[in-house]
Design a protein around this motif. Structure first.
Motif, PDB file in Angstrom:
ATOM      1  N   ASP A 189       0.809  -1.221   0.000  1.00 38.43           N
ATOM      2  CA  ASP A 189       0.000   0.000   0.000  1.00 38.43           C
ATOM      3  C   ASP A 189       0.841   1.270   0.000  1.00 38.43           C
ATOM      4  OD1 ASP A 189       1.057  -0.250   2.501  1.00 38.43           O
ATOM      5  OD2 ASP A 189      -0.840  -0.068   3.590  1.00 38.43           O
ATOM      6  N   ASN A 190       2.170   1.102  -0.134  1.00 37.99           N
ATOM      7  CA  ASN A 190       3.039   2.282  -0.193  1.00 37.99           C
ATOM      8  C   ASN A 190       3.028   2.826  -1.628  1.00 37.99           C
ATOM      9  OD1 ASN A 190       5.497   3.896  -0.634  1.00 37.99           O
ATOM     10  ND2 ASN A 190       6.021   3.277   1.457  1.00 37.99           N
ATOM     11  N   PRO A 191       2.615   4.082  -1.827  1.00 40.56           N
ATOM     12  CA  PRO A 191       2.514   4.648  -3.186  1.00 40.56           C
ATOM     13  C   PRO A 191       3.812   4.563  -3.973  1.00 40.56           C
ATOM     14  CG  PRO A 191       1.477   6.101  -1.605  1.00 40.56           C
ATOM     15  CD  PRO A 191       2.179   5.041  -0.812  1.00 40.56           C
ATOM     16  N   VAL A 193       6.295   2.393  -3.546  1.00 40.35           N
ATOM     17  CA  VAL A 193       6.584   0.988  -3.898  1.00 40.35           C
ATOM     18  C   VAL A 193       5.734   0.588  -5.104  1.00 40.35           C
ATOM     19  CG1 VAL A 193       6.448  -1.406  -3.131  1.00 40.35           C
ATOM     20  CG2 VAL A 193       7.276   0.365  -1.561  1.00 40.35           C
ATOM     21  N   GLY A 226      -3.532  -2.473  -2.751  1.00 44.78           N
ATOM     22  CA  GLY A 226      -3.267  -1.595  -1.623  1.00 44.78           C
ATOM     23  C   GLY A 226      -4.511  -1.415  -0.780  1.00 44.78           C
ATOM     24  N   ASP A 231      -4.558   3.927  -4.870  1.00 47.45           N
ATOM     25  CA  ASP A 231      -3.349   3.097  -4.897  1.00 47.45           C
ATOM     26  C   ASP A 231      -3.079   2.472  -6.267  1.00 47.45           C
ATOM     27  OD1 ASP A 231      -2.943   3.802  -2.332  1.00 47.45           O
ATOM     28  OD2 ASP A 231      -3.199   1.796  -1.462  1.00 47.45           O
TER      29      ASP A 231
END
Length: 561
Positions: A189-191, A193, A226, A231
């Motif tokens: 869920d890290n934008p 990544v 995400g 996401d």
């Protein structure tokens, strides 16, 4: 299509289900990509003349460049292919960095059409569309018309596209039922990544269209990436950066400006991705409050991704188009001018192999190279003729140098045409290739005639042969007719004005008449004792060679009628 029921156990999918779904996914992706290639190749065949014309009309208009880039990419279904062609045009010196920048921006818009096609996988008539695969192939097998055969293959490609989408959709349904897989997707869920995943995956497969289509299929199956919301859009942004790798690789070995063109492509996508990343981070509810609200329901999930992809590229183009000159300046600052050791030698730069993946454009480049070859051959003929008139034996060095370039170009053009012929060509392109083959063989004969004329100059100096001013004027008048004939031949050869054939034949007739009249006058002067007998061999051979040069120009024109 869903996996057979006997392969599914109650509850969570088992290992074999995953294996079969991966196989199905790969088969679907292969059919999808192959279908798009067949579809785009045959659309390109039907639009072959337009493709050539569009690239020749980029001009200095920003909007024209964007429109051409959009249209060409929508036809050939690959922004990477369009950008590679642009790099080739810049490398050949026939497109400026300004023009290249606008076309690249348009290419990014044109490639978004693939996502719309992928989003149509849920249309109830999908089974009927896939039937076009069979209809099209029978059209190709049974019909005699070249155009009908091409349309048949185009329909086959379209059917394969939807067949591939159906298989991919069925494969993803297994993962839709997998708690483990859905949990894995939600953990990423890290934008940044997600952006990086989009970049790497697209760089590996070298197709943003394939990656975007796969994302569309995933969301249409209800898979959440995400935390949902924005996401999934970061994957789309990453795919736009990853697709630049193809143009970067193609610029290796190219000249400085070609490297700058690939850098501009990278800058456009990176700057756009940065702006939209900030925008999406500042507005976490963008997807939910706009696209999800305007196009609700699971059936429209793929359409929402396609719309965002278009929105991203259109907005970036609107922002950066007024800054075209700034992009050019930045690229020139980063990649400074150096001695271009990487530039292909001499006139061979026109025959850039980057164009071969788009045969219609490659054939056009071969025609331009043959036109350049004709220009060099005529330059050699004029140098030799001027040397004869002035009695200057030193012109032979220039003639030899020009003839060497003509010979080198002829070899390169033939080799290039052979490579193009290995592609799937339209009937018109096959005919044009044959015409260029015939034309180059006649053009090289003109350069050989120039070499003959230098020998006549040497013989005159050795034997002390001189001609009166009246004879020289007659020769110059005859050569002026040949230059007029060359101009009219170019109308047919380069501009494809078939109506100029009559004008070519008319001028060639005047050259033939001039030769007969000049030989008749020469014999009369011999009988009157006004000319030395030793001059006969030189004079008759000279006017004969000039008349043969006119014949070869006429043959060049008729090769295209």
């Amino acid at each position: 299509m869903d996996l057979p029921m006997w392969l599914m156990l109650a509850g969570e999918p088992v290992a074999m289900d995953y294996v079969l779904s991966v196989v199905s996914l790969l088969a679907g992706l292969g059919a999808f990509l192959f279908g798009f290639k067949v579809l785009s190749d045959n659309i390109e065949k039907l639009a072959t003349n337009r493709l050539r014309g569009w690239f020749d009309k980029t001009g200095k208009s920003r909007l024209a460049g964007v429109g051409i880039g959009t249209a060409v990419t929508a036809i050939i279904q690959s922004s990477s292919a369009t950008t590679v062609m642009v790099v080739g045009f810049v490398n050949a010196g026939i497109m400026s960095l300004f023009q290249a920048t606008t076309v690249i921006m348009g290419a990014n818009i044109g490639t978004t059409i693939t996502a719309y096609i992928a989003s149509m996988a849920e249309i109830p008539l999908i089974e009927f569309v896939t039937a076009l695969t069979c209809v099209g192939i029978f059209m190709n097998m049974l019909c005699k018309s070249e155009k009908t055969k091409t349309i048949g293959l185009m329909l086959t490609g379209l059917g394969l596209v939807f067949l591939g989408l159906e298989y991919m959709s069925g494969a993803m349904s297994t993962y839709r039922d997998s708690t483990a897989f859905k949990s894995f997707l939600t953990t990423v869920d890290n934008p940044f990544v997600l952006l990086l995943i989009g970049v790497i995956f697209t760089a590996i497969v070298q197709s943003s269209s394939a990656v975007t289509s796969l994302i569309v299929v995933m969301v249409m199956q209800g898979l959440v990436i995400g935390n949902g919301g924005n996401d999934v859009l970061f994957l789309i942004l990453g795919s736009n950066i990853g697709t630049c790798i193809t143009a970067i690789l193609s610029s290796i070995g190219a000249n400085t400006n070609a490297k700058r063109a690939s850098l501009i492509h990278l800058m456009f996508n990176v700057f756009g991705a940065v702006i939209f990343t900030v925008f999406l981070l500042c507005w976490p509810g963008f997807m939910d409050s706009t696209l999800n609200a305007w196009f609700p329901g699971q059936a429209a999930a793929g359409l929402r991704i396609a719309l965002f992809h278009t929105f991203f590229n259109v907005v970036c183009t609107c922002i950066f188009l007024p800054m075209t000159n700034l992009f050019v300046k930045i690229s020139c600052k980063i990649i400074s001018d150096k001695k271009d050791k990487s530039r292909p030698a001499g006139d061979a730069v026109l025959l850039d192999e980057r164009f071969i993946q788009t045969p219609a454009v490659a054939v056009n480049q071969a025609n331009k190279a043959a036109t350049r070859m004709a220009e060099l051959a005529m330059q050699s003929l004029k140098t030799a003729f001027d040397g004869f008139v002035a009695g200057d034996e030193t012109k032979k060095e220039q003639v030899d140098e020009l003839n060497a370039r003509v010979s080198d170009m002829e070899k390169r053009i033939v080799a290039y045409l052979i490579k193009i012929s290995a592609s799937d060509l339209s009937l018109n392109d096959e005919r044009l290739i044959s015409s260029i083959h015939h034309a180059t063989s006649d053009i090289i004969r003109i350069s050989e005639l120039a070499d003959n004329i230098t020998k006549y100059t040497r013989n005159c100096k050795r034997d002390g042969i001189e001609f009166s001013q009246g004879v020289i004027r007659s020769l110059q008048d005859m050569y002026a007719k040949i230059e007029d004939l060359y101009g009219k031949t170019l109308d047919v050869f380069d501009k494809k004005d078939i109506t100029a054939i009559k004008a070519v034949d008319a001028v060639e007739d005047t050259v033939d008449a001039a030769r007969k009249e000049m030989i008749k006058d020469h014999i009369r002067r011999l009988n009157e004792g006004k000319c030395k007998p030793a001059s006969s061999s030189v004079f008759i051979n000279l006017v004969g060679n000039l008349e043969r040069a006119a014949d070869h120009l006429t043959y060049v024109a008729h090769a295209f009628d």
